[in-house]
Design a protein around this motif. Sequence first.
Motif, short mmCIF file in Angstrom:
data_model
loop_
_atom_site.label_atom_id
_atom_site.label_comp_id
_atom_site.label_asym_id
_atom_site.label_seq_id
_atom_site.Cartn_x
_atom_site.Cartn_y
_atom_site.Cartn_z
N LEU A 163 1.17 13.21 -5.09
CA LEU A 163 0.23 12.25 -5.18
C LEU A 163 -0.67 12.43 -6.49
CD1 LEU A 163 -0.94 9.50 -4.33
CD2 LEU A 163 -2.62 10.52 -2.67
N PRO A 164 -0.07 12.63 -7.62
CA PRO A 164 -0.91 13.04 -8.76
C PRO A 164 -1.53 11.69 -9.10
CG PRO A 164 1.33 12.93 -9.55
CD PRO A 164 1.44 13.01 -7.94
N SER A 165 -2.90 11.61 -9.46
CA SER A 165 -3.71 10.45 -9.66
C SER A 165 -4.54 10.48 -11.17
CB SER A 165 -4.18 9.84 -8.44
OG SER A 165 -5.12 8.85 -9.12
N LYS A 166 -4.36 9.70 -11.78
CA LYS A 166 -5.60 9.86 -12.94
C LYS A 166 -6.95 9.64 -12.50
CE LYS A 166 -2.41 8.83 -16.60
NZ LYS A 166 -2.43 10.23 -17.10
N GLN A 183 -18.85 4.08 -26.00
CA GLN A 183 -17.54 3.82 -26.65
C GLN A 183 -16.98 5.14 -26.84
OE1 GLN A 183 -16.93 0.57 -27.59
NE2 GLN A 183 -18.55 0.13 -26.60
N CYS A 184 -17.70 6.27 -26.57
CA CYS A 184 -16.98 7.69 -26.59
C CYS A 184 -17.78 8.46 -25.62
CB CYS A 184 -17.42 8.31 -28.01
SG CYS A 184 -19.05 8.48 -28.38
N LEU A 185 -17.22 9.64 -25.44
CA LEU A 185 -17.60 10.55 -24.49
C LEU A 185 -19.13 10.94 -24.56
CD1 LEU A 185 -14.72 13.04 -23.50
CD2 LEU A 185 -15.71 11.22 -22.20
N ASN A 186 -19.79 11.07 -25.85
CA ASN A 186 -21.12 11.62 -26.47
C ASN A 186 -21.99 10.40 -25.56
OD1 ASN A 186 -20.57 14.18 -26.93
ND2 ASN A 186 -20.31 13.31 -29.28
N ASP A 187 -21.24 9.11 -25.37
CA ASP A 187 -22.28 8.21 -24.95
C ASP A 187 -22.81 8.29 -23.49
OD1 ASP A 187 -22.23 7.05 -27.61
OD2 ASP A 187 -20.76 5.56 -27.11
N LEU A 202 -15.02 18.54 -15.01
CA LEU A 202 -14.04 17.62 -15.73
C LEU A 202 -14.81 16.69 -16.78
CD1 LEU A 202 -11.93 16.41 -12.61
CD2 LEU A 202 -11.46 18.19 -14.09
N LEU A 203 -16.33 16.84 -16.74
CA LEU A 203 -17.13 16.17 -17.40
C LEU A 203 -17.67 17.10 -18.46
CD1 LEU A 203 -18.64 13.91 -14.71
CD2 LEU A 203 -17.06 13.11 -16.71
N PRO A 204 -18.41 16.56 -19.76
CA PRO A 204 -18.98 17.31 -20.46
C PRO A 204 -20.09 17.86 -19.81
CG PRO A 204 -18.53 15.27 -21.57
CD PRO A 204 -17.96 15.11 -20.12
N GLU A 205 -20.68 19.19 -20.33
CA GLU A 205 -21.79 19.72 -19.72
C GLU A 205 -23.14 18.88 -20.09
OE1 GLU A 205 -22.14 23.79 -20.21
OE2 GLU A 205 -20.03 24.34 -19.43
N GLY A 206 -24.25 19.09 -19.11
CA GLY A 206 -25.51 18.42 -19.65
C GLY A 206 -25.66 17.00 -19.27
N LEU A 207 -24.60 16.29 -18.52
CA LEU A 207 -24.71 15.02 -18.18
C LEU A 207 -25.90 14.78 -17.16
CD1 LEU A 207 -21.31 13.78 -18.13
CD2 LEU A 207 -23.00 13.50 -20.05
N ASN A 208 -26.35 13.84 -17.24
CA ASN A 208 -27.32 13.40 -16.10
C ASN A 208 -26.60 12.85 -14.69
OD1 ASN A 208 -29.58 12.56 -14.43
ND2 ASN A 208 -29.71 10.64 -15.36
N ILE A 209 -26.37 14.00 -13.92
CA ILE A 209 -25.82 13.66 -12.57
C ILE A 209 -26.93 13.32 -11.69
CG2 ILE A 209 -24.35 14.66 -10.71
CD1 ILE A 209 -22.79 14.81 -13.52
N TYR A 254 -10.62 9.05 -22.18
CA TYR A 254 -10.85 10.10 -21.22
C TYR A 254 -9.74 10.15 -20.24
CZ TYR A 254 -12.85 12.62 -17.46
OH TYR A 254 -13.15 13.76 -16.38
N GLN A 255 -9.29 11.13 -19.92
CA GLN A 255 -7.90 11.51 -19.52
C GLN A 255 -8.05 12.71 -18.33
OE1 GLN A 255 -5.13 9.51 -19.17
NE2 GLN A 255 -5.66 8.24 -20.92
N SER A 256 -8.00 12.41 -17.13
CA SER A 256 -8.16 13.58 -16.12
C SER A 256 -7.14 13.01 -14.87
CB SER A 256 -9.58 13.71 -15.54
OG SER A 256 -9.64 14.69 -14.75
N GLU A 257 -6.85 14.27 -14.41
CA GLU A 257 -5.89 14.02 -13.17
C GLU A 257 -6.29 14.67 -12.16
OE1 GLU A 257 -1.82 14.60 -13.38
OE2 GLU A 257 -1.50 12.82 -14.67
#
Length: 289
Positions: A163-166, A183-187, A202-209, A254-257
């Motif tokens: 069951l691979p899923s994006k 419009q981009c990951l930095n946004d 799987l995400l850039p470091e430092g985001l507001n989680i 953004y691509q992740s599985e």
Amino acid sequence: MKASMDDLYLFILTVRHGGISAAAQAHGLQRSKVSRRLQELEKALGCQLLIRTTRQIEMTEHGRLLYQHINQPLSDVNQAISLLKNQQQSLQGVLRIAVPAAFIASALFSELLDDYARQFPDINLEIFHRHQSVDLKRENIDLQLLPDVLDIINEDYVQQVFLPSKKGLLCSPGYLKSHDKPQCLNDLFAHSILTSHNDPSLLPEGLNIRLMSEDLGLINHMAQSGHGIALLPMTLVQQQIKQGELIHLLPDIYQSEISMTLIYSSRQFLPQKTRTMINLLRDKFLNHH
């Protein structure tokens, strides 16, 4: 293969003495012989009777059933042997499955259970919410589904990744009314992020989680309620996207599985009811990449 009465006697001794070594020593037998004969008994019956550890043994559900009858008249012993064999080969009884709560809520899993219930009306289903690996033998669970990033409690268990899923970034239309569309990951640094405990890497470091949870259903709900941008498996949100409840963001950037791991305790002692569910899982989910 026919179960040997001598092997049944060795099974009784092992249970009474609380272990293979103790039973062998008490009756002047070689430990290796007792162990080998117990394996032959399990093979003849087509199911596991004992959980072996370094210090002791425990009976499985099948082992307890056999031991309950083993001290009865010979006719009852033969009846117990037939019962165990029939349980392994028949399409009836109870099938117990442990899955994450969010997967239970998915349309795909509902379709799977519906198909299985229609094809095998004599099998009852018990579904357990489990976010971590469980000891299938001790909890008497037939199958477990988990994200492949989680560790399995017993490395001897059979593990099949499928069951691979994006994974995609999603938010509600209402959220975008008060926030700029990225419009981009930095946004993403200007947004609140909703994600699971397994996904921060799987995400850039430092985001507001803003929310981190094991419950993907909760993350999905919070995204639909406009609390932020969620990282979710696409297989779980297709219906919400079609209905306009969620918007897929940055699909070309953004691509992740993620994959699911199907876990069961043994290939050798696989009941027919469990085998049919495994086959149905493969047939249904291999077409939902």
